[in-house]
Design a protein around this motif. Sequence first.
Motif, short mmCIF file in Angstrom:
data_model
loop_
_atom_site.label_atom_id
_atom_site.label_comp_id
_atom_site.label_asym_id
_atom_site.label_seq_id
_atom_site.Cartn_x
_atom_site.Cartn_y
_atom_site.Cartn_z
N LEU A 63 0.82 -1.25 0.16
CA LEU A 63 0.13 -0.02 0.05
C LEU A 63 0.91 1.36 0.06
O LEU A 63 0.64 2.28 -0.91
N ARG A 64 1.89 1.20 0.81
CA ARG A 64 2.64 2.44 0.95
C ARG A 64 3.47 2.79 -0.34
O ARG A 64 3.48 4.01 -0.78
N TYR A 65 3.80 1.78 -1.10
CA TYR A 65 4.74 2.34 -2.10
C TYR A 65 3.78 2.10 -3.53
O TYR A 65 4.29 2.09 -4.60
N GLY A 66 2.50 1.89 -3.42
CA GLY A 66 1.74 2.08 -4.75
C GLY A 66 1.41 0.97 -5.31
O GLY A 66 1.00 0.85 -6.29
N TYR A 67 1.75 -0.14 -4.86
CA TYR A 67 1.60 -1.43 -5.83
C TYR A 67 0.14 -2.03 -5.57
O TYR A 67 -0.41 -2.92 -6.51
N VAL A 68 -0.66 -1.63 -4.60
CA VAL A 68 -1.80 -1.90 -4.49
C VAL A 68 -2.76 -0.59 -4.31
O VAL A 68 -2.45 0.33 -3.55
N ASP A 69 -3.81 -0.80 -5.06
CA ASP A 69 -4.76 0.28 -4.65
C ASP A 69 -5.10 0.70 -3.28
O ASP A 69 -5.68 -0.25 -2.45
N ALA A 70 -5.30 1.77 -2.94
CA ALA A 70 -5.48 2.20 -1.62
C ALA A 70 -6.90 1.86 -1.13
O ALA A 70 -7.15 1.66 -0.06
#
Length: 100
Positions: A63-70
């Motif tokens: 989540l933090r590095y943007g690999y998964v949508d928030a």
Amino acid sequence: MDALYIVNVAASFASTAVGLFIGYHAYRGFRRHQSTAMQYLSAGLILLTAVTYTATFVGTALLRYGYVDASLESPFRLVVRMLQLAGLLCIAYSLYRRPS
């Protein structure tokens, strides 16, 4: 990376390692005595500590590095809580299970 983040990661890693250590010894107790209660205790401890800490760490990093949508944060949190509940239920069952 700030110091608080590093301490947080180290504490999570240490908790995971200690949880695996305790779960492993409970599993050895199960193997030695063929006790179903020890089997549930080891499964519960591993679920409660190692699995949930690892899932939380990996999920937070994704989540933090943007690999998964928030927008997946809440469902992910629910999965982690369900894993914790499953671990606690296994431990509770191991405490109240009567030998057959």
